[in-house]
Design an enzyme around this catalytic site. Structure first.
Site, short mmCIF file in Angstrom:
data_model
loop_
_atom_site.label_atom_id
_atom_site.label_comp_id
_atom_site.label_asym_id
_atom_site.label_seq_id
_atom_site.Cartn_x
_atom_site.Cartn_y
_atom_site.Cartn_z
N SER A 188 -2.42 -2.35 3.51
CA SER A 188 -1.11 -2.65 2.88
C SER A 188 -0.59 -1.44 2.10
O SER A 188 0.19 -0.66 2.64
CB SER A 188 -1.21 -3.90 2.01
N ARG A 189 -1.04 -1.26 0.87
CA ARG A 189 -0.67 -0.08 0.10
C ARG A 189 -1.90 0.39 -0.69
O ARG A 189 -2.59 -0.42 -1.32
CB ARG A 189 0.46 -0.40 -0.89
N GLY A 199 -0.81 1.64 10.50
CA GLY A 199 -0.75 0.19 10.77
C GLY A 199 0.35 -0.20 11.74
O GLY A 199 0.16 -1.04 12.62
N PHE A 208 -0.78 -13.82 1.48
CA PHE A 208 -0.72 -14.56 2.74
C PHE A 208 0.71 -14.64 3.26
O PHE A 208 1.22 -15.71 3.58
CB PHE A 208 -1.32 -15.96 2.53
N HIS A 255 -2.69 5.87 7.72
CA HIS A 255 -1.52 4.98 7.54
C HIS A 255 -0.79 4.77 8.88
O HIS A 255 0.39 5.11 9.02
CB HIS A 255 -0.56 5.52 6.48
N ILE A 311 2.00 -10.78 7.57
CA ILE A 311 0.89 -9.99 8.13
C ILE A 311 -0.45 -10.67 7.82
O ILE A 311 -1.31 -10.78 8.70
CB ILE A 311 0.93 -8.53 7.60
N SER A 345 -2.36 -16.83 -2.41
CA SER A 345 -0.93 -16.80 -2.12
C SER A 345 -0.18 -17.30 -3.34
O SER A 345 -0.63 -18.24 -4.00
CB SER A 345 -0.66 -17.71 -0.93
N ARG A 346 0.93 -16.63 -3.63
CA ARG A 346 1.73 -17.09 -4.78
C ARG A 346 2.46 -18.37 -4.43
O ARG A 346 2.77 -19.18 -5.28
CB ARG A 346 2.75 -16.01 -5.17
N THR A 347 2.75 -18.55 -3.12
CA THR A 347 3.50 -19.74 -2.72
C THR A 347 2.56 -20.70 -1.98
O THR A 347 1.63 -20.25 -1.29
CB THR A 347 4.67 -19.36 -1.78
N GLU A 354 -1.44 9.31 -0.86
CA GLU A 354 -1.34 9.82 0.52
C GLU A 354 -0.54 11.11 0.57
O GLU A 354 0.45 11.22 -0.16
CB GLU A 354 -0.67 8.76 1.41
#
Ligand code: DGY
Length: 313
Positions: free
Chosen positions: A231-232, A281, A153, A279, A156, A175-177, A261
């Site tokens: 994202s990735r 975005g 979170f 890709h 983006i 979310s880590r935070t 990719e």
């Protein structure tokens, strides 16, 4: 004039920033700069402007005698060995913020395309397969009242959540935070996967997040759920995604990024309920220009002894 290496040409308006300040060596090939050439041409440069597919490892940093800054044109910087750069006193910068809206928009393009079967319908019309209107023809899924699960979170992820309100979706996020609860409900990943109708990945690629979504995670998701990734690609075990789609463990997927990719798992190419984009975005004229511009401003700041505008954390 300070020597700078660009692994690709940048928009003319951005290149002008170097005028009278830097001596620019820009790779002019149509494809990405070969690694061996990067190793050779980085020698003696004060700055390197790299793209997200350029591998900037310790060997490149070692070859970059005199290198003071590596400015990546991208918010993700998993292509750069940041620890090695730090050890060599090289500053690494990225391009956050300027691509947030473009990437969130493309995420929503994928959500809508896969849930409303837009690409599938387009293919059907083009091949002359559309016979008639029928009450039960090409039915998709509505989003209002459903849950969008956002994994990661940051900027983006939050921009994707902002747009979800217009579609009447509830937000869950990992979310880590800590984040204020008005954004939605914070959940553990396994709970988010089990309860969301659309799951969208927005985490950075690190050693901890690599292949964070595989068979066990797909197996937890609702059979009616859609999976989106802008994202990735390496956050996902692509073979497991193909397995989940083929077994009907999830309803569909919208993917802008892939594990290797520009290769795409052949299993994904066969499936009607998968939407694939290359890709893109951040691929708008405005955003790509702003990304290049920010990377160059980072170079100029560092070379003039100022702090970088957006150093990587
Ligand atoms: C980024 O900036 O990391 C994006 O993937 C490029 O579009």
């Amino acid at each position: 004039m300070l020597p700078v290496l660009l692994t690709a040409r940048l928009p003319a308006s951005v290149m002008r920033r170097f005028d009278g300040v830097c001596d620019v060596d820009a790779f002019a090939g149509p494809d990405e700069m070969p690694y061996d050439e990067l190793l050779r041409r980085v020698a003696g440069k004060a700055a390197l402007v790299s793209l997200i597919m350029d591998r900037v490892d310790d060997a490149v940093l070692a070859a970059g005698t005199g290198l003071r800054v590596v400015a990546n044109v991208g918010v993700g910087y998993n292509n750069i060995d940041v620890t090695a750069a730090r050890a060599r006193g090289v500053i690494v910068t990225n391009t956050p913020d300027v691509l947030t809206d473009a990437t969130a928009d493309l995420t929503w393009a994928l959500v809508l395309t896969v849930t409303r079967r837009v690409a599938e319908g387009d293919r059907l019309v083009r091949r002359g397969g559309w016979q008639r209107w029928a009450l039960d023809f090409m039915l998709g899924t509505e989003l209002r009242g459903k849950q969008l699960g956002i994994v990661g979170f940051g900027r983006i992820g939050q921009a994707v959540a902002d747009r979800a309100r217009a579609f009447g979706m509830r937000i869950a996020f990992t979310s880590r935070t800590p984040r204020p609860e008005e954004h939605g409900e914070r959940m553990r990943l396994d709970e988010l996967l089990a309860t969301s109708d659309v799951v969208s990945l927005h985490a950075p690629l690190t050693k901890d997040t690599e292949r964070m979504i595989g068979q066990p995670q797909f197996a937890r998701m609702k059979r009616s759920a859609y999976f989106i990734n802008t994202s990735r690609g390496a956050l996902v075990d692509e073979a497991s995604l193909v397995w989940a789609l083929k077994e009907g463990l999830i309803a569909g997927a919208g993917l802008d990024v892939f594990e290797r990719e520009p290769s795409v798992h052949p299993g994904l190419l066969e499936l009607e309920n998968v939407v694939l984009t290359p890709h893109v975005g951040s691929a708008t004229v405005e955003t790509r220009t702003a990304m290049a511009d920010l990377a160059v401003r980072n170079v100029l700041a560092v070379l003039s002894g100022e702090p970088a505008l957006t150093p990587v954390p």
